[in-house]
Design an enzyme around this catalytic site. Sequence first.
Site, mmCIF file in Angstrom:
data_model
loop_
_atom_site.group_PDB
_atom_site.id
_atom_site.type_symbol
_atom_site.label_atom_id
_atom_site.label_comp_id
_atom_site.label_asym_id
_atom_site.label_seq_id
_atom_site.Cartn_x
_atom_site.Cartn_y
_atom_site.Cartn_z
ATOM 1 N N THR A 171 27.057 -35.044 16.508
ATOM 2 C CA THR A 171 28.363 -35.620 16.212
ATOM 3 C C THR A 171 29.088 -35.802 17.533
ATOM 4 O OG1 THR A 171 30.409 -35.467 14.954
ATOM 5 C CG2 THR A 171 29.423 -33.363 15.625
ATOM 6 N N GLU A 172 29.663 -36.988 17.723
ATOM 7 C CA GLU A 172 30.100 -37.374 19.069
ATOM 8 C C GLU A 172 31.293 -36.566 19.562
ATOM 9 O OE1 GLU A 172 29.743 -39.469 16.470
ATOM 10 O OE2 GLU A 172 31.200 -41.112 16.542
ATOM 11 N N ASN A 173 31.976 -35.853 18.659
ATOM 12 C CA ASN A 173 33.064 -35.013 19.138
ATOM 13 C C ASN A 173 32.574 -33.716 19.774
ATOM 14 O OD1 ASN A 173 32.459 -34.755 16.298
ATOM 15 N ND2 ASN A 173 34.094 -33.262 16.136
#
Lengths: 219, 219, 228, 228
Positions: free
Chosen positions: C53-55
């Site tokens: 997940t890019e966060n």
Amino acid sequence: MLTFIDTVGEAVAGIKDGSTVMIGGFGNAGQPFELIDALLDSGATDLTVVNNNAGQGDQGLALLIKEGRVRKMICSFPRQSDSWHFDTKYKAGEIELELVPQGNLAERIRAAGAGIGGFFTPTGYGTMLAEGKHTRFLDGKWQVFETPIHADVALIKALKADGKGNLVYRKTARNFGPIMAAAAKHTIVQVSEIVPTGALDPENVVTPGIYVNSIVKVA
Amino acid sequence: MLTFIDTVGEAVAGIKDGSTVMIGGFGNAGQPFELIDALLDSGATDLTVVNNNAGQGDQGLALLIKEGRVRKMICSFPRQSDSWHFDTKYKAGEIELELVPQGNLAERIRAAGAGIGGFFTPTGYGTMLAEGKHTRFLDGKWQVFETPIHADVALIKALKADGKGNLVYRKTARNFGPIMAAAAKHTIVQVSEIVPTGALDPENVVTPGIYVNSIVKVA
Amino acid sequence: MSIQTSTTPLGRDDLARLVARDIVPGSFVNLGIGQPTLVSNYLTEEQNITLHTENGMLGMGPEAKDDEIDGDLINAGKIPVTELPGASYFHHADSFAIMRGGHLDICVLGAFQVSATGDLANWHTGAPDAIPAVGGAMDLATGAKDVFVMMTLLTREGVSKLVEHCSYPLTGVGCVTRVYTDKAVFLIGPDGVTVRETFGCTFEELQAMVPVPLVPFDEKAAGAVVGV
Amino acid sequence: MSIQTSTTPLGRDDLARLVARDIVPGSFVNLGIGQPTLVSNYLTEEQNITLHTENGMLGMGPEAKDDEIDGDLINAGKIPVTELPGASYFHHADSFAIMRGGHLDICVLGAFQVSATGDLANWHTGAPDAIPAVGGAMDLATGAKDVFVMMTLLTREGVSKLVEHCSYPLTGVGCVTRVYTDKAVFLIGPDGVTVRETFGCTFEELQAMVPVPLVPFDEKAAGAVVGV
């Protein structure tokens, strides 16, 4: 795809002549001696090697150079009191040298792993190491354009790996390991210990397993 | 110089009108609500704010926008189901928006902290967000030139600080904290806990204290 | 051999199951917000897929329920999620370096339109009064080794979203390698658009819906097909 | 008031003590290989100085002795060192980001030559058969907020190393802010070279040794002096 491999010989068996090989370590700290020895035994030659130095004494990278397997070194600090094998080859014109300021070396390796096609840095501006390079005035300073350093293979040393290939290192032996793991197409890691998946705290993983292809435990 | 400060009000007291302020957080995770509330109370206005979003609901950054303190937002994802304060200001032409792909936002912030004057990235090539930007064919791809985002102040949230200002974060609340701490001239951190120097394992420090100026503990 | 593998169009869950089945074991995958998130319901333990997940996380687990919910542990859609053994956390620049450096095997994204050459439009309707918001869409589109799109083939008005040229603002140029729709799976390669399979229609019926020249999979030399 | 503060030239240790005294409390400092390393012997606990070593550490302690020696814990000169409470480790790109991003308050370097405008030459003699080796010298020279040089003022042949223009290959352009030598301390600023103090010689004697116009400190308006 992550593989756990029994011997350093099998781990480096796929390295082809003519490859660009990043080798972790700053001096002896973090240098993956066992993987380098295996690379020497494998017979692979005509290599371009990326390392901060160009070998010390009569071990590791120094032997790879002595045996004539290294066509070109990309490094920041080849000359040391015990870099006699590099010195001999260099003076004989038998090895090519691309000398890179250490921070540019690190940032160019990081750029390769991070998908950056090039960047500007003030380091080296106005010096012979920036001769012929594109320059631009940015953020109030003259800066030099530098490009990423990609590699076919990285050989690095870590302290522990878990079952997902996540890595942690030890003290200043961390040095180039994390950025080389990201910059190479295929990353081979020697570790002192393999721990069960879940045994490393996710907050403390330094190199996520996505960057790791082969792991071999070295006694 | 590192200072431990008793109240969030004192911590933000030096922020001047017209400042560029980076605010950590992705959505609510890692958003330093108490520092933002203090910034609101301080009356500072005409701010340029750098954050991934442009506020949610009726708290934090959303209130700063509602009260007209933000002249310009630099962010990747302003529009959300509950971004009504930004939406209203934007449609009224009362706030400027620089929309940046999220990876460019992160990399441009990182570049500011790392002394990189600009870099090339494939992200955004051929899209309206790259219109008018310099492009170059590098590493086999068309890439777009992007510049660093510097800030006067960063407001971030961490889990713990030690006496040297070293920080650790918690889960995905880490997000922009480490890179904003490095990109701002003055970094103010709210933490849940202050531990004695030596209590954080040096292997696990995420933000070294060199990037931190002010620390305030928030209950 | 017919390339029609279903007598009816696929529902969203069947399509998610199909995408999940097509993901090579051991892959690192990012699932976009919305329909692509459904794919995670159909990944098996044996596949050993690691979700990014890019966060700032690898090893993301299923959506958090009840007392698992932790405001510090969310996905890119800001939904509380869980952590699997072997997970890792990192800051935003390191997270996007994973995407932008080409380390993700696959990302699965929704789309407004995909062009015959793999251009993707999925972030902006282009409406003059719309508030633009791009997030990580452009980074995912240009960074992942393979970009799979999941969408309905037709708009509500019956217009094909697989187009010669996108009319919506682009997210990325030539980045999409496969398109999974309710009516067919399309492979996009240097030789054009190949139809791997159709659902509830024949190849000829599909071609009549789509303003792009299509080639059925079984007419091509397997070696020339990208992404299978 | 005379700017001669010592009746004899300073030895290496006295010079190191002087540099140490001049470092502002709370500073983050990188000490180069060789003579600059001596400075660490004279930093006091009250100064609360944090030492950086470019191979990946903040909070470096003194050289390791006996059973403290650990091959995984070395400084940039590859000498075993120790770790102080509050230390941190990071990889090489993060370490050089600290230097290159302008976060170090001071670095102290040796030099072959320094020019009147602060150009530094300290990495290469320029001899045609020399094997070049640069390490982190260029990053330190361009990155730190202040670059202090420690060197003898004269070569063994009696030639000044403070020069109008460097004849050796440059390490950095206009980067040096102070030069500590056995015979004087020089401040380099936009208005030229100011002599803060002299050791074992008068200002006039010093000027006779140095082919660069010098200004004694007490003749300048304090506001115009850089680096004090």
